[in-house]
Structures are given as C-alpha cells and as structure tokens.
Motif scaffolding. Sequence first.
Motif, short mmCIF file in Angstrom:
data_model
loop_
_atom_site.label_atom_id
_atom_site.label_comp_id
_atom_site.label_asym_id
_atom_site.label_seq_id
_atom_site.Cartn_x
_atom_site.Cartn_y
_atom_site.Cartn_z
N GLY A 9 -4.09 -3.48 -16.23
CA GLY A 9 -3.91 -2.23 -16.96
C GLY A 9 -4.33 -1.00 -16.18
N GLY A 10 -4.38 0.13 -16.89
CA GLY A 10 -4.81 1.38 -16.28
C GLY A 10 -6.26 1.30 -15.83
N ARG A 11 -7.08 0.60 -16.59
CA ARG A 11 -8.49 0.41 -16.22
C ARG A 11 -8.58 -0.29 -14.86
NH1 ARG A 11 -11.14 -3.35 -20.45
NH2 ARG A 11 -9.30 -4.54 -19.88
N GLU A 12 -7.78 -1.33 -14.68
CA GLU A 12 -7.85 -2.09 -13.43
C GLU A 12 -7.28 -1.26 -12.26
OE1 GLU A 12 -6.88 -3.37 -16.33
OE2 GLU A 12 -8.52 -4.77 -16.71
N HIS A 13 -6.27 -0.44 -12.55
CA HIS A 13 -5.74 0.45 -11.50
C HIS A 13 -6.84 1.40 -11.05
CE1 HIS A 13 -2.25 3.30 -10.12
NE2 HIS A 13 -3.02 2.92 -9.13
N ALA A 14 -7.58 1.97 -12.02
CA ALA A 14 -8.68 2.88 -11.68
C ALA A 14 -9.77 2.14 -10.90
CB ALA A 14 -9.25 3.52 -12.94
N LEU A 15 -10.09 0.93 -11.34
CA LEU A 15 -11.10 0.14 -10.62
C LEU A 15 -10.66 -0.15 -9.19
CD1 LEU A 15 -12.16 -2.44 -13.39
CD2 LEU A 15 -13.73 -0.94 -12.14
N ALA A 16 -9.42 -0.60 -9.05
CA ALA A 16 -8.92 -0.96 -7.71
C ALA A 16 -8.92 0.26 -6.80
CB ALA A 16 -7.53 -1.58 -7.81
N GLU A 17 -8.47 1.40 -7.34
CA GLU A 17 -8.39 2.60 -6.52
C GLU A 17 -9.78 3.06 -6.09
OE1 GLU A 17 -4.80 4.90 -7.34
OE2 GLU A 17 -6.18 6.61 -7.43
N THR A 18 -10.73 2.98 -7.02
CA THR A 18 -12.09 3.42 -6.70
C THR A 18 -12.73 2.47 -5.68
OG1 THR A 18 -12.25 4.33 -8.91
CG2 THR A 18 -14.31 4.05 -7.72
N LEU A 19 -12.57 1.18 -5.90
CA LEU A 19 -13.15 0.21 -4.97
C LEU A 19 -12.53 0.35 -3.58
CD1 LEU A 19 -13.26 -2.84 -7.41
CD2 LEU A 19 -15.26 -1.69 -6.38
N ALA A 20 -11.23 0.66 -3.55
CA ALA A 20 -10.53 0.76 -2.26
C ALA A 20 -11.06 1.90 -1.40
CB ALA A 20 -9.03 0.94 -2.50
N THR A 21 -11.67 2.92 -2.04
CA THR A 21 -12.18 4.06 -1.26
C THR A 21 -13.60 3.82 -0.75
OG1 THR A 21 -13.10 5.13 -3.22
CG2 THR A 21 -10.83 5.73 -2.64
N SER A 22 -14.15 2.64 -0.98
CA SER A 22 -15.51 2.36 -0.53
C SER A 22 -15.63 2.49 0.99
CB SER A 22 -15.90 0.93 -0.94
OG SER A 22 -17.06 0.55 -0.24
N PRO A 23 -16.76 3.03 1.46
CA PRO A 23 -17.00 3.06 2.91
C PRO A 23 -17.03 1.65 3.52
CG PRO A 23 -18.60 4.43 1.75
CD PRO A 23 -17.83 3.70 0.71
N LEU A 24 -17.18 0.62 2.70
CA LEU A 24 -17.14 -0.75 3.22
C LEU A 24 -15.72 -1.17 3.59
CD1 LEU A 24 -19.66 -2.30 0.65
CD2 LEU A 24 -20.11 -1.71 3.05
N GLU A 25 -14.75 -0.30 3.29
CA GLU A 25 -13.34 -0.51 3.65
C GLU A 25 -12.83 -1.89 3.26
OE1 GLU A 25 -12.71 0.61 7.73
OE2 GLU A 25 -13.45 2.63 7.38
N PRO A 26 -12.89 -2.22 1.98
CA PRO A 26 -12.46 -3.56 1.57
C PRO A 26 -10.95 -3.73 1.67
CG PRO A 26 -12.87 -2.19 -0.35
CD PRO A 26 -13.30 -1.38 0.84
N GLU A 27 -10.57 -4.97 1.92
CA GLU A 27 -9.16 -5.36 1.76
C GLU A 27 -9.00 -5.70 0.29
OE1 GLU A 27 -7.33 -8.75 4.02
OE2 GLU A 27 -8.85 -8.05 5.46
N MET A 28 -8.04 -5.08 -0.39
CA MET A 28 -7.94 -5.22 -1.84
C MET A 28 -6.88 -6.26 -2.24
SD MET A 28 -10.26 -3.20 -3.02
CE MET A 28 -9.82 -3.50 -4.72
N TYR A 29 -7.24 -7.05 -3.27
CA TYR A 29 -6.33 -8.03 -3.88
C TYR A 29 -6.38 -7.83 -5.39
CZ TYR A 29 -6.58 -10.38 0.63
OH TYR A 29 -6.51 -10.66 1.98
#
Length: 424
Positions: A9-29
């Motif tokens: 959902g929109g919640r998960e899109h917001a979560l994914a987008e926020t996590l993706a901007t982490s300085p830890l530079e995660p690879e997102m799935y």
Amino acid sequence: MKVLVVGSGGREHALAETLATSPLEPEMYAAPGNVGISRIAETVDIPVDDLVSLRDYAADNEIDLTVVGPEAPLIGGISEAFWEAGLKIFGPSRAAARIEGSKVFAKELMRHAGVPTASFEAFDREAAALAYLHAHSDYPVVVKADGATAGKGVTVAGSRDEAEEAVRASFAGKFGAAGERIVIEECLEGREASVFVVTDGQDILPFLPAQDYKRAYDGDEGPNTGGMGSYSPIMWMEPATYAAILEDIIRPTIHQLALIGAPYTGLLYAGVMVTETGPKALEFNCRFGDPETQVILPRLGSDLLELMIAAGNDDLAGREIVWSADKAVCVVLASEGYPESSSSGDGISGLENIPAGVYVYHAATEEREGRFYTAGGRVLNVVGTGPTIIEARARAYAAVEQIHFEGKHYRTDIALEAIELEEI
Ligand code: AMP
Ligand code: GLY
C-alpha cells in the motif's frame, strides 16, 4: 545491506522510499510491493500472508532486515518464522501482536497495567451480551468484535436497539471467527490522535503524533474507510497531553507485555482519545498506521533504517529522533464507489512533473505499457510538505488537482482545522 519491505500500500511505498534514502545505502526489495515501490525496489510476487515463502525468499536472497507493513502477517507469527531461521525482522512476536489481534486481550492487558481506557466488559456468548445491554441504560456504547476486521468490527451504537443488532450480527458470523467474542465499552468523547513509538521491549523512541481522517466524506460524514487523509504534527495537542500518552498509556503497556512474557519489539501504534479528563487508549495496533505513516516519514530527520536496526539490537536507550520543521498533509485519492465498492482500470494522468515538496505514494495502481491505471479503492496518497500547514496543504491539494482519473474522489477538508489553529 539488503532490506525487504512486506506489503503493497501507500504506507509501504512511504516506508520503502524512506528506507531507501538511508546513508547505509540499502538495496531495496519488496513483497509484493506495488507500482510505485517497483521504481525503487526489486519486487517479488509473494502475498503478505505466505509466511513460509517470505521467509525462504529472505533467506535465499540474504536479506539483512525485513520490515512488515500490515498487521496480518505479524498476528500470524511472521516474526517467529524469521527469528527461527536466524533472520532479522522489524516487528513484534505473535504473542505481542495480540495487542491488535484480540481486543479482549488488549483491554485486559490495559486493565492490569492501569492504562486509562474506556470501561468495558468482554463476552463470548450472545445471551450474556444481550442481558448486559438490557441492564445498561447509558447509551451510546461501543460494540467491538474481538479479532482483526480491518476496522469494520467496531459499531458506535447510539441506542440499545443498535447495540443489540451489532451484538447479534457479530455472533451470527458477520466477522467470522473474529466476532465470536466481543467487547462492549463506554463511548468516549474527545479528539482522536495516532501516536507511534519504536520500542525494543523496554526503551521507547516516540514519533510525533498524527491525525487521520477515517470517514469517507467531508465533515466526518459517511462510512468508515481505511483512511482518507492525515496530517502531522497535531497543533491542538498540548505537550503535557503528549507526555501523558507516552507515560500513562504507552510505557505501562510495553512494561505489562514484558511482564507477561510477550515483550514487544517493533512499532507500537496507540489510537487515543483525548477526553476532558485526559487521554485514554482506544486501541493498539502492532504496525505503522496508514495513512499516518505517509505524513510522519517525510518529516523524519533521523535515519529510519538505523533506528530499526537499533531496536532489533536492544540499543534504543539514549537515542532521539530528529524532526524536520516541515509540516505534512496527506490527501487520499479514491476510486469511484469507495468504500462500498471500488473501480479499476481507469487511466491516470498528471503523475509527471510532481513539484518538489510533494510525494505521491501509490496504494492501488497498475502499470501497462508505460501508463498508470487505477486498481482498487484507495488509489494514490498525495502528500504535501512545507514550513506551515497552510503551505503543506496548498501543495497537496494543488497536486491533487493535477492528477486525473475517471471517478476520482477525495475529501476537501483534510487539515482544515489545523489551518485555523495555525492562524490563532
Ligand atoms: P478501533 O478499531 O478500536 O480503533 O475503533 C475504530 C474507531 O471507532 C476509532 O478510531 C474510534 O473512532 C471509534 N471508537 C472505538 N472505540 C471507541 C470508544 N470507546 N468511544 C468512542 N469511539 C470509539
Ligand atoms: N489509520 C488507521 C490505521 O492504520 O489503522
């Protein structure tokens, strides 16, 4: 570092987008993810309730942290499935997730912890519940199915007749097994707010509160929905009220869960009613709220991924969340017929050239040959940010006007009360 987000959902899109901007530079799935999430993450088509496949996917792909959006997998025990396989997951155990999975459990826990909440009785037989209503003279009352019903199991009954009807419907199977037990509770009056904290089972890191709008139409009219909008921060809440919510509602609840051998880790969501005699707990959820998350995460100045990792390592003590001074307003664009029904397959235009300061989170869309289409009830979440609620709101609604699809509808009064407070 590899991070998997569970949900679509929109919640998960917001979560994914926020996590993706982490300085830890995660690879997102993401599993299953959505059209918006697929822009920033590798998506895999595993449903959120297929716990075994999710666990195997995380193991096979060497996922370092899994973040769960919806409640169903948490209530179903996804955290244990991951922990037993040696995988890290941000979310409570099945035992702790009962705080959302069973209203009777939540109310009894609150009673033992001395948490202020509506007075209540629990029933597992229709006759006893009806007898209670018969002897009860103070209406309205609130009738709640015990189990998770995606918000549909709550009736605020203005009269005994209405309450009896809700009781009969629940025991007749309207909500399946979720309605085999019920809670009848005092109806509280006041203003509602959503408060989230990240916890490792002992320490808490509070998020600033958010307001959501559950009713379908302007002026809080019409049926309840999954949420039609939200804003943060809440200007009407006094700092002392916020402190009381943390100290009198959230901390004792987390302490009580630890006492009964079900320590809570992850994000705990308290739905509270701020009444004339102080804040009282309406409910707890074992996950991020939707659409509150969409207005909280864009304001987060700290690294969400680092906080989640810290929560998993019992390392929250002494940390603080940094917030941007910006305000945020989210308007949900729904498809024709929502919430009674929904419509799909309508072409969406206007998603290009979204201005700075505006986030568009996908909730139910499809993409075919480079075009976007509606694919369910709540289609898009449009979030405006800015130094004032007035500006954040103006940006959100300008973007809402820019986006078109057949049958689009939305509330026009999201955060309106906040503007009035801001002007004062
Ligand atoms: P819940 O799922 O328990 O949060 O209930 C859904 C919604 O019903 C809440 O967000 C409130 O708007 C309303 N509600 C629940 N319990 C009460 C109560 N005791 N008094 C007044 N309204 C309530
Ligand atoms: N916004 C209400 C919920 O997430 O349950």
